[in-house]
Design a protein around this motif. Structure first.
Motif, PDB file in Angstrom:
ATOM      1  N   TRP A  85     -10.248 -21.196  17.234  1.00 45.11           N
ATOM      2  CA  TRP A  85     -11.493 -21.007  16.493  1.00 45.11           C
ATOM      3  C   TRP A  85     -11.475 -19.686  15.734  1.00 45.11           C
ATOM      4  CZ3 TRP A  85     -14.346 -16.679  17.154  1.00 45.11           C
ATOM      5  CH2 TRP A  85     -14.222 -15.982  18.363  1.00 45.11           C
ATOM      6  N   GLU A  86     -10.816 -18.676  16.310  1.00 49.96           N
ATOM      7  CA  GLU A  86     -10.762 -17.381  15.645  1.00 49.96           C
ATOM      8  C   GLU A  86      -9.870 -17.454  14.406  1.00 49.96           C
ATOM      9  OE1 GLU A  86     -10.162 -12.652  16.722  1.00 49.96           O
ATOM     10  OE2 GLU A  86      -9.291 -14.167  18.035  1.00 49.96           O
ATOM     11  N   ARG A  87      -8.773 -18.171  14.509  1.00 45.00           N
ATOM     12  CA  ARG A  87      -7.891 -18.354  13.354  1.00 45.00           C
ATOM     13  C   ARG A  87      -8.624 -19.088  12.229  1.00 45.00           C
ATOM     14  NH1 ARG A  87      -2.492 -18.274  13.636  1.00 45.00           N
ATOM     15  NH2 ARG A  87      -2.607 -18.654  15.885  1.00 45.00           N
ATOM     16  N   GLU A  88      -9.395 -20.110  12.595  1.00 45.56           N
ATOM     17  CA  GLU A  88     -10.149 -20.874  11.598  1.00 45.56           C
ATOM     18  C   GLU A  88     -11.229 -20.013  10.949  1.00 45.56           C
ATOM     19  OE1 GLU A  88     -11.549 -24.154  13.865  1.00 45.56           O
ATOM     20  OE2 GLU A  88      -9.565 -25.066  14.073  1.00 45.56           O
ATOM     21  N   LEU A  89     -11.889 -19.175  11.744  1.00 44.26           N
ATOM     22  CA  LEU A  89     -12.906 -18.282  11.203  1.00 44.26           C
ATOM     23  C   LEU A  89     -12.279 -17.283  10.240  1.00 44.26           C
ATOM     24  CD1 LEU A  89     -15.804 -17.181  11.196  1.00 44.26           C
ATOM     25  CD2 LEU A  89     -15.201 -15.800  13.190  1.00 44.26           C
ATOM     26  N   PHE A  90     -11.116 -16.768  10.590  1.00 41.99           N
ATOM     27  CA  PHE A  90     -10.417 -15.827   9.723  1.00 41.99           C
ATOM     28  C   PHE A  90     -10.114 -16.460   8.372  1.00 41.99           C
ATOM     29  CE2 PHE A  90      -6.537 -13.765   8.157  1.00 41.99           C
ATOM     30  CZ  PHE A  90      -6.875 -12.422   8.248  1.00 41.99           C
ATOM     31  N   THR A  91      -9.646 -17.701   8.397  1.00 43.58           N
ATOM     32  CA  THR A  91      -9.341 -18.414   7.155  1.00 43.58           C
ATOM     33  C   THR A  91     -10.592 -18.600   6.313  1.00 43.58           C
ATOM     34  OG1 THR A  91      -7.508 -19.567   8.227  1.00 43.58           O
ATOM     35  CG2 THR A  91      -8.397 -20.546   6.211  1.00 43.58           C
ATOM     36  N   THR A  92     -11.696 -18.955   6.957  1.00 40.97           N
ATOM     37  CA  THR A  92     -12.957 -19.165   6.248  1.00 40.97           C
ATOM     38  C   THR A  92     -13.459 -17.880   5.611  1.00 40.97           C
ATOM     39  OG1 THR A  92     -13.574 -20.971   7.734  1.00 40.97           O
ATOM     40  CG2 THR A  92     -15.353 -19.907   6.503  1.00 40.97           C
ATOM     41  N   VAL A  93     -13.441 -16.797   6.372  1.00 37.32           N
ATOM     42  CA  VAL A  93     -13.935 -15.514   5.867  1.00 37.32           C
ATOM     43  C   VAL A  93     -13.103 -15.048   4.678  1.00 37.32           C
ATOM     44  CG1 VAL A  93     -14.178 -13.065   6.415  1.00 37.32           C
ATOM     45  CG2 VAL A  93     -14.981 -14.799   8.042  1.00 37.32           C
ATOM     46  N   VAL A 125     -13.997  -9.679  16.535  1.00 31.28           N
ATOM     47  CA  VAL A 125     -12.908 -10.622  16.297  1.00 31.28           C
ATOM     48  C   VAL A 125     -11.849  -9.994  15.399  1.00 31.28           C
ATOM     49  CG1 VAL A 125     -14.373 -12.633  16.656  1.00 31.28           C
ATOM     50  CG2 VAL A 125     -14.187 -11.652  14.358  1.00 31.28           C
TER      51      VAL A 125
END
Length: 234
Positions: free
Chosen positions: A109-117, A187
């Motif tokens: 989930w953290e990797r996905e959030l990083f991509t989104t941001v 994060v």
């Protein structure tokens, strides 16, 4: 950019991602972080509305080297002559002498959030490298006309620094701690274990007010809340 007064002497500047703070000192002003690139003129205008001329900005305290914290530092330092302070381990990145290390993700989930941001910030220009006039280490005292101390809180980045004002019981945490949507470990850390240790280190400080790089300030009872969350970190 949105400006919000937090205490009689602290104002928060909120950007699309993250925030910075203006601190009124006995003889001038300090900025804690500078927000995303492209907002230097707005920051100077906001300070002007608070009664601060460009030359009144004495210090720019950078909690770490990420773009949403150092984005306007070069322009503001040039316009005001303010002293730029940053953690010793992050100073080469801020000066443009070395790349910043990539985060180590703790979960998908953290990797996905990083991509989104990062997709949301795709059009934001890179920050201009800036000078660092003073490299901070743990416990570095600050000659700001009031009790103020730098606290080394590595883990988010190697040179992450918090700012503690013991007399007013205020803590600027940078991104080691966030309040989004609740008080939590920040994060996108480079070292999860060190970041947790740095969270606990800040939780041991005697504070009433905590001001984060991301999320709403905690005004009242901040130290107790930080200790509650620190006890649950795994």
């Amino acid at each position: 950019m949105e400006t919000t007064q937090v205490t009689p002497d602290i104002w928060m500047f909120r950007f699309t991602a993250g925030q910075a703070y203006a601190l009124r000192l006995p003889d001038g002003w300090a900025l804690i972080d500078t927000g995303l690139p492209g907002h230097a003129t707005e920051i100077l205008a906001a300070l002007g509305e608070l009664g601060a001329a460009p030359g009144d900005l004495r210090h720019i305290f950078l909690t770490h080297h990420h773009i949403d914290h150092i984005g306007n530092a070069a322009e503001l330092a040039a316009a005001t002559g303010a002293e730029v302070l940053a953690g010793a381990a992050d100073a080469p990145v801020i000066r443009g002498e070395a790349p910043g290390p990539a985060p180590v993700f703790s979960a998908d989930w953290e990797r996905e959030l990083f991509t989104t941001v990062h997709a949301q910030l795709a059009d934001v220009p890179p920050p201009t490298p800036t000078r660092v006039d003073r490299e901070l280490t743990d416990g570095s005292p600050l000659n700001w006309g009031l009790p103020a101390q730098a606290v080394h809180v590595p883990g988010h980045t190697d040179g992450s620094m918090a700012l503690h004002l013991p007399q007013s019981r205020v803590l600027f945490t940078g991104d080691t701690i966030a309040n989004h949507p609740q008080v939590m470990l920040g994060v996108f850390n480079t070292d999860h274990a060190r970041a947790m240790a740095s969270f606990r280190k800040q939780a041991r400080l005697e504070v009433d007010i905590a001001l984060f790089g991301h999320g709403e300030p905690l005004v009242g009872g901040a130290g107790e809340r930080l200790r509650e969350v620190a006890a649950e970190l795994r």
